[in-house]
Write a protein that holds these residues in place. Structure first.
Motif, PDB file in Angstrom:
ATOM      1  N   THR A 128      40.365 -30.347   2.108  1.00 53.69           N
ATOM      2  CA  THR A 128      41.122 -30.306   2.237  1.00 53.69           C
ATOM      3  C   THR A 128      42.241 -32.112   1.790  1.00 53.69           C
ATOM      4  O   THR A 128      43.595 -32.041   1.773  1.00 53.69           O
ATOM      5  CB  THR A 128      40.512 -30.903   4.091  1.00 53.69           C
ATOM      6  OG1 THR A 128      40.397 -29.813   4.437  1.00 53.69           O
ATOM      7  CG2 THR A 128      42.218 -31.908   4.490  1.00 53.69           C
ATOM      8  N   TYR A 139      40.330 -23.805   8.726  1.00 53.85           N
ATOM      9  CA  TYR A 139      41.496 -24.088   8.901  1.00 53.85           C
ATOM     10  C   TYR A 139      42.098 -25.221   8.660  1.00 53.85           C
ATOM     11  O   TYR A 139      42.547 -25.958   9.142  1.00 53.85           O
ATOM     12  CB  TYR A 139      41.697 -23.595  10.805  1.00 53.85           C
ATOM     13  CG  TYR A 139      42.318 -23.858  11.478  1.00 53.85           C
ATOM     14  CD1 TYR A 139      43.746 -23.841  10.793  1.00 53.85           C
ATOM     15  CD2 TYR A 139      42.499 -25.794  11.841  1.00 53.85           C
ATOM     16  CE1 TYR A 139      44.831 -23.957  11.507  1.00 53.85           C
ATOM     17  CE2 TYR A 139      43.781 -25.826  13.125  1.00 53.85           C
ATOM     18  CZ  TYR A 139      45.337 -24.973  12.880  1.00 53.85           C
ATOM     19  OH  TYR A 139      46.201 -25.585  13.223  1.00 53.85           O
ATOM     20  N   SER A 141      43.923 -25.810   5.748  1.00 53.79           N
ATOM     21  CA  SER A 141      45.442 -25.413   6.087  1.00 53.79           C
ATOM     22  C   SER A 141      45.578 -26.063   7.086  1.00 53.79           C
ATOM     23  O   SER A 141      47.557 -25.859   7.022  1.00 53.79           O
ATOM     24  CB  SER A 141      45.216 -24.010   7.071  1.00 53.79           C
ATOM     25  OG  SER A 141      44.716 -22.887   5.815  1.00 53.79           O
ATOM     26  N   SER A 142      45.845 -26.704   8.004  1.00 57.76           N
ATOM     27  CA  SER A 142      46.417 -27.891   8.599  1.00 57.76           C
ATOM     28  C   SER A 142      46.914 -29.069   7.954  1.00 57.76           C
ATOM     29  O   SER A 142      48.391 -29.402   8.905  1.00 57.76           O
ATOM     30  CB  SER A 142      45.272 -28.250  10.270  1.00 57.76           C
ATOM     31  OG  SER A 142      43.967 -29.068   9.226  1.00 57.76           O
ATOM     32  N   GLN A 143      46.723 -29.017   6.974  1.00 53.98           N
ATOM     33  CA  GLN A 143      47.606 -29.848   5.477  1.00 53.98           C
ATOM     34  C   GLN A 143      48.972 -29.267   5.053  1.00 53.98           C
ATOM     35  O   GLN A 143      49.615 -30.120   4.523  1.00 53.98           O
ATOM     36  CB  GLN A 143      46.599 -30.064   4.776  1.00 53.98           C
ATOM     37  CG  GLN A 143      45.402 -30.965   5.703  1.00 53.98           C
ATOM     38  CD  GLN A 143      45.345 -32.138   6.572  1.00 53.98           C
ATOM     39  OE1 GLN A 143      46.431 -32.854   6.019  1.00 53.98           O
ATOM     40  NE2 GLN A 143      44.881 -32.042   7.498  1.00 53.98           N
ATOM     41  N   GLY A 197      41.950 -20.549  14.459  1.00 52.83           N
ATOM     42  CA  GLY A 197      41.241 -21.887  14.721  1.00 52.83           C
ATOM     43  C   GLY A 197      39.362 -22.443  14.710  1.00 52.83           C
ATOM     44  O   GLY A 197      39.679 -22.543  13.680  1.00 52.83           O
ATOM     45  N   VAL A 253      43.268 -31.876  11.335  1.00 53.83           N
ATOM     46  CA  VAL A 253      43.290 -31.175  11.935  1.00 53.83           C
ATOM     47  C   VAL A 253      44.414 -32.015  12.366  1.00 53.83           C
ATOM     48  O   VAL A 253      45.847 -31.232  12.486  1.00 53.83           O
ATOM     49  CB  VAL A 253      42.909 -30.536  12.992  1.00 53.83           C
ATOM     50  CG1 VAL A 253      44.077 -28.960  13.643  1.00 53.83           C
ATOM     51  CG2 VAL A 253      42.242 -29.632  12.150  1.00 53.83           C
ATOM     52  N   ARG A 295      49.040 -31.370  11.451  1.00 55.37           N
ATOM     53  CA  ARG A 295      49.634 -30.713  12.941  1.00 55.37           C
ATOM     54  C   ARG A 295      50.643 -31.224  13.142  1.00 55.37           C
ATOM     55  O   ARG A 295      51.637 -30.777  13.976  1.00 55.37           O
ATOM     56  CB  ARG A 295      48.541 -29.517  13.539  1.00 55.37           C
ATOM     57  CG  ARG A 295      48.041 -28.620  12.673  1.00 55.37           C
ATOM     58  CD  ARG A 295      48.823 -27.854  11.796  1.00 55.37           C
ATOM     59  NE  ARG A 295      49.865 -27.048  12.787  1.00 55.37           N
ATOM     60  CZ  ARG A 295      50.733 -26.526  12.739  1.00 55.37           C
ATOM     61  NH1 ARG A 295      51.226 -26.578  11.225  1.00 55.37           N
ATOM     62  NH2 ARG A 295      52.083 -26.172  13.288  1.00 55.37           N
ATOM     63  N   VAL A 298      44.441 -31.899  20.333  1.00 57.14           N
ATOM     64  CA  VAL A 298      43.187 -31.041  18.943  1.00 57.14           C
ATOM     65  C   VAL A 298      42.084 -30.881  20.207  1.00 57.14           C
ATOM     66  O   VAL A 298      41.482 -29.831  20.050  1.00 57.14           O
ATOM     67  CB  VAL A 298      43.597 -31.718  17.445  1.00 57.14           C
ATOM     68  CG1 VAL A 298      42.482 -30.705  17.245  1.00 57.14           C
ATOM     69  CG2 VAL A 298      44.782 -31.248  17.285  1.00 57.14           C
ATOM     70  N   LEU A 317      48.337 -24.325  16.915  1.00 57.59           N
ATOM     71  CA  LEU A 317      47.859 -24.553  15.141  1.00 57.59           C
ATOM     72  C   LEU A 317      48.702 -23.871  14.569  1.00 57.59           C
ATOM     73  O   LEU A 317      47.905 -23.664  13.514  1.00 57.59           O
ATOM     74  CB  LEU A 317      46.387 -23.619  15.829  1.00 57.59           C
ATOM     75  CG  LEU A 317      45.421 -24.844  17.115  1.00 57.59           C
ATOM     76  CD1 LEU A 317      44.149 -24.168  17.884  1.00 57.59           C
ATOM     77  CD2 LEU A 317      45.232 -26.288  16.310  1.00 57.59           C
TER      78      LEU A 317
END
Length: 349
Positions: free
Chosen positions: A148, A171, A174-176, A189, A252, A256, A263, A282
């Motif tokens: 991350t 995830y 991925s949130s970045q 999620g 997250v 996001r 969250v 999300l």
């Protein structure tokens, strides 16, 4: 009578212990004849076939590399693809796959592997953006944390394309990204943290097994599974899980652009469908891998581009090649032949 027969007669006419009548008399010793050695012609033939095969493989690889290099300048239209970032001559979108468990295994599903490809994309002026193709249910929390951080530090646009599963540590990574695509049926999620400690003491007791752990402190063996946790140890581990999960939630929320409270409300540990994830924030949009590539190019401000797969380089040695061909019975014969040649001294190191 020959000399040999005379010798045998002298040997077997020496006084012998009297045997009761009817017992079988001893027979002269003998050596079983050695089986004829197999010829080595078939071995040489198989070795020759292997040599020819290797030359063909090397030739094809060389031709492919040369062709990719020479054709690089002609693949300037949207949707074209090359296999090596070093051959790029025009704008490109790089694709990195995060597939399988997040862990420390050197692949692009690990901190080292992902960073190596991000650095390659960062340092190549032709790579304008990155698409992460994610198909993972998560894994080691610390590995996900490092990945991350590397993605957050990456300066070029990043778009995520979610495959069937984009959950937990996957995830969090991925949130970045700047944009997240998901399929309608993607499981996405699973914001949550878990720790598993198995208590085997009841089973050991039934089997008559007794384990004595000699430790420097009372709780040193708490995770060994040889006894139940005490109330204090359970509370301690719960606090540890809560701390790690809070980091997950904050990461997250930051990636996001959501509030920590929003969250936290979604941090049930359960996955959502892609449709629900778009509704709750999300994910951004339902779309395919091609949609993600187009979005990455859009964020990078390019209209014509090629795509390039960024993956760890792999090389095959002789044993790797034999492993690949190992399902063939002919390969089994070839391996045996090579070993026999080596034992006979025909192959030297």
């Amino acid at each position: 009578m020959s000399d040999q027969n005379n010798w045998q007669q002298q040997v077997w006419q020496q006084p012998q212990p009297q045997q009761p009548q009817g017992y079988p008399q001893p027979q002269p010793p003998y050596y079983a004849p050695e089986p004829p050695k197999k010829g080595k012609g078939w071995i040489v033939g198989l070795a020759a076939i292997l040599a020819i095969f290797l030359l063909l493989v090397i030739g094809m690889i060389s031709c492919t590399s040369a062709f990719s290099s020479s054709m690089g300048s002609f693949s300037s239209f949207s949707g074209s693809s090359v296999s090596d970032v070093d051959y790029l001559t025009e704008d490109a979108v790089g694709v990195i796959s995060i597939d399988g468990t997040i862990q420390y295994d050197g692949t692009t599903s690990s901190p080292e592997g992902l960073k190596a490809q991000l650095d390659k994309a960062e340092n190549n002026p032709h790579v304008k953006a990155i698409v992460l193709r994610v198909n993972s249910g998560g894994g080691v929390a610390t590995a996900g944390e490092e990945m991350t951080a590397y993605l957050k530090e990456f300066s070029k646009p990043v778009v995520v394309s979610s495959a069937s599963l984009n959950a937990s540590a996957a995830y969090m990574i991925s949130s970045q990204a700047d944009y997240i695509y998901t399929a309608k049926t993607t499981s996405i999620g699973s914001i949550g943290t878990a720790m598993s400690i198995t208590d085997l003491s009841g089973l050991y007791e039934k089997l008559g097994i007794r384990i004595d752990d000699i430790t420097s402190s009372d709780s040193k063996d708490s995770s060994y599974g040889n006894r139940p946790l005490t109330d204090e140890e359970r509370a301690y581990y719960q606090d540890m899980v809560d701390q790690i999960n809070e980091t997950f939630i904050e990461t997250v929320a930051d990636g996001r652009g959501m509030s920590i409270e929003d969250v936290r409300a979604l941090a049930t540990g359960l996955t959502f469908t892609g449709m629900t994830a778009v509704d709750n924030g999300l994910a951004d949009e339902i779309g395919t891998l091609d949609d993600a590539k187009e979005k990455a190019a859009e964020l990078a401000g390019i209209s014509k581009y090629t795509t390039v797969t960024l993956a760890n380089n792999t090389s095959l040695d002789m044993m790797d090649l034999l492993d690949i061909l190992g399902s063939s019975s002919a390969t089994d014969d070839l391996v045996a032949a090579l070993k026999e040649l080596e034992q006979d001294g025909a192959i030297t190191r």
